[in-house]
Design a protein around this motif. Structure first.
Motif, PDB file in Angstrom:
ATOM      1  N   MET A 156      -4.028   8.283  -2.588  1.00 55.82           N
ATOM      2  CA  MET A 156      -4.861   7.196  -2.077  1.00 55.82           C
ATOM      3  C   MET A 156      -5.470   6.357  -3.201  1.00 55.82           C
ATOM      4  SD  MET A 156      -4.719   7.086   1.172  1.00 55.82           S
ATOM      5  CE  MET A 156      -6.190   6.153   1.634  1.00 55.82           C
ATOM      6  N   GLU A 157      -5.853   7.039  -4.312  1.00 51.67           N
ATOM      7  CA  GLU A 157      -6.552   6.314  -5.371  1.00 51.67           C
ATOM      8  C   GLU A 157      -5.638   5.418  -6.194  1.00 51.67           C
ATOM      9  OE1 GLU A 157      -5.974  10.605  -6.868  1.00 51.67           O
ATOM     10  OE2 GLU A 157      -6.365   9.541  -4.996  1.00 51.67           O
ATOM     11  N   GLU A 158      -4.325   5.524  -5.984  1.00 48.81           N
ATOM     12  CA  GLU A 158      -3.407   4.662  -6.709  1.00 48.81           C
ATOM     13  C   GLU A 158      -2.439   3.998  -5.719  1.00 48.81           C
ATOM     14  OE1 GLU A 158      -0.231   8.175  -7.961  1.00 48.81           O
ATOM     15  OE2 GLU A 158      -1.507   7.261  -9.472  1.00 48.81           O
ATOM     16  N   SER A 159      -3.009   3.575  -4.576  1.00 47.40           N
ATOM     17  CA  SER A 159      -2.147   3.154  -3.479  1.00 47.40           C
ATOM     18  C   SER A 159      -1.518   1.783  -3.689  1.00 47.40           C
ATOM     19  CB  SER A 159      -2.925   3.163  -2.166  1.00 47.40           C
ATOM     20  OG  SER A 159      -4.052   2.306  -2.265  1.00 47.40           O
ATOM     21  N   ASP A 160      -2.217   0.846  -4.354  1.00 44.23           N
ATOM     22  CA  ASP A 160      -1.663  -0.493  -4.521  1.00 44.23           C
ATOM     23  C   ASP A 160      -0.550  -0.500  -5.565  1.00 44.23           C
ATOM     24  OD1 ASP A 160      -3.249  -1.647  -2.620  1.00 44.23           O
ATOM     25  OD2 ASP A 160      -4.848  -2.147  -4.045  1.00 44.23           O
ATOM     26  N   MET A 161       0.579  -1.062  -5.178  1.00 42.04           N
ATOM     27  CA  MET A 161       1.741  -1.109  -6.079  1.00 42.04           C
ATOM     28  C   MET A 161       2.450  -2.447  -5.927  1.00 42.04           C
ATOM     29  SD  MET A 161       3.327   2.654  -5.459  1.00 42.04           S
ATOM     30  CE  MET A 161       2.518   4.089  -6.145  1.00 42.04           C
ATOM     31  N   TYR A 162       3.128  -2.855  -6.993  1.00 41.81           N
ATOM     32  CA  TYR A 162       3.869  -4.110  -6.967  1.00 41.81           C
ATOM     33  C   TYR A 162       5.332  -3.868  -6.610  1.00 41.81           C
ATOM     34  CZ  TYR A 162       0.093  -6.735  -9.251  1.00 41.81           C
ATOM     35  OH  TYR A 162      -1.088  -7.354  -9.540  1.00 41.81           O
ATOM     36  N   LEU A 175      -0.018  -1.015 -10.958  1.00 41.82           N
ATOM     37  CA  LEU A 175      -0.773  -2.231 -11.284  1.00 41.82           C
ATOM     38  C   LEU A 175      -0.807  -2.489 -12.783  1.00 41.82           C
ATOM     39  CD1 LEU A 175      -3.819  -1.966  -8.830  1.00 41.82           C
ATOM     40  CD2 LEU A 175      -1.660  -3.200  -8.531  1.00 41.82           C
ATOM     41  N   ASP A 176      -0.675  -1.415 -13.588  1.00 44.18           N
ATOM     42  CA  ASP A 176      -0.710  -1.603 -15.049  1.00 44.18           C
ATOM     43  C   ASP A 176       0.650  -2.001 -15.625  1.00 44.18           C
ATOM     44  OD1 ASP A 176       0.763   0.701 -14.876  1.00 44.18           O
ATOM     45  OD2 ASP A 176      -0.690   1.997 -15.886  1.00 44.18           O
ATOM     46  N   GLY A 177       1.619  -2.259 -14.745  1.00 41.62           N
ATOM     47  CA  GLY A 177       2.924  -2.721 -15.202  1.00 41.62           C
ATOM     48  C   GLY A 177       3.915  -1.615 -15.525  1.00 41.62           C
ATOM     49  N   LYS A 178       3.515  -0.362 -15.352  1.00 43.32           N
ATOM     50  CA  LYS A 178       4.428   0.746 -15.620  1.00 43.32           C
ATOM     51  C   LYS A 178       5.230   1.074 -14.351  1.00 43.32           C
ATOM     52  CE  LYS A 178       1.484   2.887 -19.130  1.00 43.32           C
ATOM     53  NZ  LYS A 178       0.645   4.053 -19.479  1.00 43.32           N
ATOM     54  N   PRO A 179       6.505   1.459 -14.511  1.00 45.80           N
ATOM     55  CA  PRO A 179       7.296   1.816 -13.322  1.00 45.80           C
ATOM     56  C   PRO A 179       6.723   3.050 -12.627  1.00 45.80           C
ATOM     57  CG  PRO A 179       8.503   2.345 -15.332  1.00 45.80           C
ATOM     58  CD  PRO A 179       7.291   1.578 -15.759  1.00 45.80           C
ATOM     59  N   ASP A 224       0.863  -1.184   0.000  1.00 47.55           N
ATOM     60  CA  ASP A 224       0.000   0.000   0.000  1.00 47.55           C
ATOM     61  C   ASP A 224       0.896   1.230   0.000  1.00 47.55           C
ATOM     62  OD1 ASP A 224      -1.719   2.048   0.380  1.00 47.55           O
ATOM     63  OD2 ASP A 224      -2.535   1.345   2.294  1.00 47.55           O
ATOM     64  N   GLY A 225       1.107   1.821  -1.166  1.00 43.33           N
ATOM     65  CA  GLY A 225       2.013   2.958  -1.296  1.00 43.33           C
ATOM     66  C   GLY A 225       1.514   4.235  -0.645  1.00 43.33           C
TER      67      GLY A 225
END
Length: 446
Positions: free
Chosen positions: A68-74, A104-108, A58-59
């Motif tokens: 907050m709306e882009e919190s999930d990251m790999y 999540l879309d695979g972009k750094p 959770d970034g």
């Protein structure tokens, strides 16, 4: 474009080593924009998920990271950074991998400091250059109080190059060095520094990304080993007034695709090439903005004052006094440009990115450095109003200079806005506090 092509380990290598070495826990490490090392620990049973880039964080809770709306990251582990911690138990061992952050879309994630550095490294590679950096680390060892909190009571009263029994830190340094060597570090020197309780350990230069990874690993190892000796190690730039602060002198080298040091020219008086002079010119041209990244705390500027051989003057020299840049006399076809201002509180990924970007700008625009500073000039007194020839005297000044420097801002990319916001908040907090010096100075007078 930014991915490594020659990996030391494959996924199968990692799985095999974890099984053979009885590794039970793997720490997936990354840093926030302040350079603070973070990690998520997984068990060996989750290793394949990690190697397939399936571990989420959770970034939104990380300093300077996502909204907050882009919190999930790999987390995507860099396999070449796999290391087993030597200080952990030999059964159920603990290892680590340093990770890149992806959407999540695979972009750094462009707010990832490691991505920021990779971007500038890629720019240098496009110009045919391989940038290397080697740090000289200074730090203090302090006693802790009965609650385990650090004090500013130094571990010994030794001085420069002292040895035991006066130097009470030599056993700590020895254990730090042995641990680092077990992790693949090439340690150059270690010794007691000028101030009581202050120490220095230098390790060999390496490519820019490896060097930044090594710096965050080094700081972790120093703190862990010091704690095992019942001491607190700090990389705070100036923990005690009246003595020297701790720096992170940065030895910079640049190679071409054939492995030749492009800073070398045997026919020059100082055996420096045109590129070396331009690189120095770039560092000096961007010195003020660079300082906001290489000296990122309020406390950093307590170190950068006259009287402690601190690098306060924007200039260069071959002697070791107060210039921003020093060119060591011993070069042997492998000249080094020593940037003396950085301190160990910096985020190494951002700091190295900013140094490299400034130097590349010097080469691109063929920026000639000013005349080399002589000893007499370096020893002359500075006036408070000498603002043009000296680096910023506060974090606020440095941030203002950074806001005006498009080259260093470009190096930081998306991190620039988040970084300056965090640092402005730090400055506002500091300036609102009444400090003991002010009370002592003014309470009776006014």
């Amino acid at each position: 474009m930014l991915e490594a092509t020659n990996s030391k380990y494959t996924k199968d290598d990692i799985i095999r080593i974890v099984s053979e070495e009885d590794v039970k826990f793997i720490r997936l490490q990354f840093v926030d924009i302040l350079g603070t090392l973070k990690n998520v620990a997984i068990t060996d049973e989750q290793l394949e998920r990690a190697l397939n880039d399936e571990i989420l964080i959770d970034g939104s809770s990380i300093e300077g990271f996502a909204r907050m709306e882009e919190s999930d990251m790999y987390l995507r582990p860099d396999l070449d950074t796999f290391e087993i911690f030597p200080w952990r138990p030999h059964q159920g061992k603990v290892a680590r991998m340093i990770c890149d952050i992806y959407h999540l879309d695979g972009k750094p994630f462009q707010g990832d400091p490691r991505y920021v550095l990779k971007k500038v490294i890629s720019e240098a590679a496009d110009m045919g250059y391989n940038f290397n950096m080697g740090p000289e680390f200074e730090f203090f060892l302090f006693h802790m109080d009965e609650n385990g909190e650090p004090t500013t009571i130094t571990h010994d009263n030794a001085g420069y190059f002292d040895l035991g029994p006066i130097d009470l830190g030599e056993n700590v340094r020895r254990d730090i060095v042995l641990t680092l060597e077990e992790m693949g570090f090439d340690i150059q020197t270690s010794h007691h520094e000028v101030a009581p309780g202050q120490h220095e350990i230098d390790f060999k230069y390496s490519d820019a990304l490896t060097s930044a990874d090594n710096i965050v690993t080094f700081k972790l190892v120093v703190k862990v080993i010091a704690r095992k000796h019942g001491l607190h190690a700090t990389f705070m730039p100036k923990p005690i007034e009246g003595v020297s602060g701790s720096g992170m002198h940065s030895n910079l080298l640049m190679y071409d695709r054939q492995g030749n040091n492009i800073f070398y020219d045997p026919d020059d008086e100082l055996q420096l090439s045109k590129e070396a002079y331009y690189f120095i010119g770039g560092l000096l041209r961007h010195a003020k903005a660079l300082t906001a990244v290489t000296n990122p705390t309020v406390n950093s500027y307590k170190r950068l004052v006259s009287g402690f051989e601190a690098p306060v003057r924007i200039g260069w020299s071959t002697i070791n006094a107060s210039p921003f840049i020093r060119v060591p006399s011993v070069r042997k076809k492998d000249p080094i440009i020593e940037l003396r201002s950085p301190d160990p509180s910096c985020n190494p990924y951002l700091a190295i990115a900013a140094m490299l970007k400034a130097g590349l700008d010097g080469i691109k625009r063929k920026i000639d450095p000013p005349k080399m500073m002589e000893k007499k000039e370096l020893k002359s007194a500075l006036h408070t109003l000498d603002v043009e020839s000296v680096i910023p005297s506060s974090l606020k000044e440095a941030l203002i200079e950074l806001s005006k420097d498009e080259v260093i801002k470009e190096a930081l990319g998306d991190v620039y806005r988040r970084y300056t916001k965090a640092k402005s908040m730090e400055w506002d907090e500091y300036i609102s506090v009444v400090h003991p010096w002010e009370v002592k100075k003014y309470i009776a007078r006014y």
